[in-house]
Design a protein around this motif. Structure first.
Motif, PDB file in Angstrom:
ATOM      1  N   LEU A 279      12.949 -11.473 -40.594  1.00  0.00           N
ATOM      2  CA  LEU A 279      14.199 -12.000 -40.722  1.00  0.00           C
ATOM      3  C   LEU A 279      14.954 -11.407 -41.766  1.00  0.00           C
ATOM      4  N   LEU A 280      14.193 -11.669 -43.084  1.00  0.00           N
ATOM      5  CA  LEU A 280      14.884 -10.857 -44.224  1.00  0.00           C
ATOM      6  C   LEU A 280      14.960  -9.311 -44.155  1.00  0.00           C
TER       7      LEU A 280
ATOM      8  N   VAL B 102      19.827  -4.211 -41.286  1.00  0.00           N
ATOM      9  CA  VAL B 102      20.971  -4.254 -40.661  1.00  0.00           C
ATOM     10  C   VAL B 102      22.331  -3.768 -41.577  1.00  0.00           C
ATOM     11  N   PHE B 103      22.311  -4.534 -42.363  1.00  0.00           N
ATOM     12  CA  PHE B 103      23.294  -4.562 -43.442  1.00  0.00           C
ATOM     13  C   PHE B 103      23.581  -3.079 -43.950  1.00  0.00           C
TER      14      PHE B 103
ATOM     15  N   VAL C 253      12.601  -4.908 -32.158  1.00  0.00           N
ATOM     16  CA  VAL C 253      11.873  -5.590 -31.011  1.00  0.00           C
ATOM     17  C   VAL C 253      10.520  -5.121 -31.271  1.00  0.00           C
ATOM     18  N   PHE C 254      10.198  -3.744 -31.437  1.00  0.00           N
ATOM     19  CA  PHE C 254       8.922  -3.213 -31.653  1.00  0.00           C
ATOM     20  C   PHE C 254       8.043  -3.236 -32.851  1.00  0.00           C
ATOM     21  N   PHE C 255       9.196  -3.594 -33.991  1.00  0.00           N
ATOM     22  CA  PHE C 255       8.569  -3.913 -35.242  1.00  0.00           C
ATOM     23  C   PHE C 255       8.068  -5.301 -35.335  1.00  0.00           C
ATOM     24  N   PHE C 256       8.690  -6.181 -34.657  1.00  0.00           N
ATOM     25  CA  PHE C 256       8.342  -7.546 -34.351  1.00  0.00           C
ATOM     26  C   PHE C 256       6.804  -7.776 -34.014  1.00  0.00           C
TER      27      PHE C 256
ATOM     28  N   LEU D  19       4.684 -18.311 -40.432  1.00  0.00           N
ATOM     29  CA  LEU D  19       5.795 -18.897 -40.596  1.00  0.00           C
ATOM     30  C   LEU D  19       6.436 -17.756 -41.804  1.00  0.00           C
ATOM     31  N   ALA D  20       5.713 -17.760 -42.630  1.00  0.00           N
ATOM     32  CA  ALA D  20       6.221 -16.753 -43.967  1.00  0.00           C
ATOM     33  C   ALA D  20       6.427 -15.344 -43.412  1.00  0.00           C
ATOM     34  N   LEU D  21       5.631 -14.817 -42.328  1.00  0.00           N
ATOM     35  CA  LEU D  21       5.531 -13.606 -41.798  1.00  0.00           C
ATOM     36  C   LEU D  21       7.105 -13.378 -40.859  1.00  0.00           C
TER      37      LEU D  21
END
Length: 450
Positions: free
Chosen positions: A107-108, A114-115, A79-82, A100-102
């Protein structure tokens, strides 16, 4: 001393840091973000990630931590990184940077980290459980009930990576501090767990001095006074330290408002997504099978011990004992459609109106009949603590198997233990976990859902 505890434990956090920093820096090359100064951007996201990780204790995941802790840390971190990521555009005046790319980059990175985080969590558990690696040798000082429970945890939860070596009883006739200390040194013991109730003050001091001088981790089982078994809140009044006996998360205004907003949105989703079409169908089936109202409305005990009207689909033939007698197995009062809706918990769906009206929450301790509240308040220790929060459609006790008919004293005692744990340890992620487990249990069908 980096190898002292867990053999290679000292490498886990730095390695996780390194992998995550590689992910957030290397993934920028996969998209056309159009930042003008690559070095500036790399420095910005790297420093931001490190500061956020430190502030949010992102890498403070212990061998005994639950997966919900990992999920909560991931949520907070991203949340904070976004926010920090998009702040770069305005802070460094980047008009050509692709929003958009950001977003795609975010998401990437989110998916990759997370993985890695979840994979690392479960691989370490499996490594400790099956390979017997990354273990910590432990001894327990004491033969109290809590000491024996701790030993059971060490032996049964092998994924935690604790190797229980020995137990010493301070009250045993042959117990000697020097022999105990010698055993700990000779057997490369990493952690010592002491039962406070069984040690004298001078013995406690001796263990503290020994642990400090031999670089051993010393921990205490607070079983001498009930107060020490609580989740204490530590505060300072001027320079005087004060311990509060109980800290209830939902008494925090932000937490209460956040939970209420979630309750409203979730209840509206169920009412307009499910009840709007399922309600009329069930009303027809209930009315065709037996005479009486479609809804069963009963007074129950809610927040702050206040009474409220709890709604359910009627699953029994109309009877005079409904306010005093719980449904039992093979209860003759339950109708055929009633058995189905009770087995699948569909009979509880009208309680989403209670949630919308503010009488209940989606998750919380289940509300009891007034008769049961009066009865158990006098029989079960700390029973009334469950009323510090709103009652729920589902709860922690229910997903742990303590739902439905109360057949033994242990049923209500265990239910109250889970209720109190929920009250004192609430989090939004715990609510989500309980909701998901409730859905799974409803689809599978539960043994005591009759």
């Amino acid at each position: 001393m980096i190898f002292k505890q867990g053999r290679f434990s000292g490498f886990i956090t730095p390695l996780s840091y390194l992998l995550d920093l590689l992910v957030i820096n290397l993934f920028t090359n996969f998209l056309q973000i159009n930042f003008q100064n690559p070095v500036q951007f790399y420095s910005y996201i790297t420093i931001a990630w490190v500061i956020l990780s430190f502030k949010n204790e992102f890498y403070d995941v212990y061998r005994y931590s639950k997966v919900i802790v990992v999920v909560r840390k991931l949520f907070t971190q991203f949340v904070f990184f976004f926010l920090i990521l998009y702040a770069y555009i305005g802070f460094f005046k980047q008009p050509l940077m692709s929003r958009l790319a950001l977003g795609q980059y975010f998401l990437l990175v989110f998916t990759g980290i997370v993985f890695l985080k979840i994979l690392n969590f479960f691989l370490l558990h499996k490594y400790r459980e099956r390979v017997k690696g990354n273990l910590r040798n432990v001894v327990v000082i004491g033969r109290s009930k809590k000491s024996n429970q701790l030993i059971e945890v060490f032996n049964e939860r092998r994924e935690f990576g604790f190797n229980f070596v020995a137990q010493f009883g301070p009250k045993d006739s042959d117990f000697e501090l020097l022999k105990c200390f010698q055993f700990i040194v000779n057997n490369n013991i990493d952690e010592i767990y002491c039962s406070v109730s069984e040690l004298k003050n001078e013995e406690l001091t001796a263990f503290i001095d020994f642990a400090d001088n031999n670089l051993k981790t010393l921990k205490f089982l607070p079983d001498n006074k009930n107060i020490f078994s609580k989740k204490l809140k530590f505060e300072y009044y001027d320079y005087l330290p004060i311990l509060s006996l109980r800290n209830i998360p939902l008494h925090n205004s932000f937490n209460a408002i956040f939970k209420r907003l979630f309750d409203i949105l979730f209840s509206l989703f169920v009412i307009f997504g499910i009840l709007i079409w399922l309600g009329p169908l069930l009303a027809l089936l209930i009315s065709l099978e037996s005479r009486g109202p479609v809804f069963f409305i009963q007074k129950r005990t809610g927040f702050d011990n206040n009474e409220f009207q709890c709604f359910k689909f009627r699953s029994m033939a109309v009877n005079e004992n409904s306010d005093f007698q719980q449904a039992g197995k093979n209860d003759m009062r339950v109708t055929r459609i009633g058995r189905f809706i009770r087995k699948t918990s569909i009979d509880e769906l009208p309680q989403f109106y209670n949630v919308l009206f503010g009488n209940m929450s989606v998750v919380g301790p289940r509300p009891h009949m007034l008769k049961h509240t009066d009865e158990y308040a006098n029989r079960v220790d700390k029973y009334m603590l469950r009323h510090f929060v709103k009652p729920g459609i589902t709860g922690l006790a229910q997903v742990r198997g303590y739902r439905g008919e109360i057949e033994r004293d242990s049923d209500i005692q265990n239910r109250i233990k889970f209720d109190i744990f929920y009250v004192e340890n609430w989090s939004f992620f715990l609510d989500l976990k309980i909701i998901l487990e409730t859905i799974v249990n409803a689809l599978k069908g539960e043994e005591k859902a009759y």
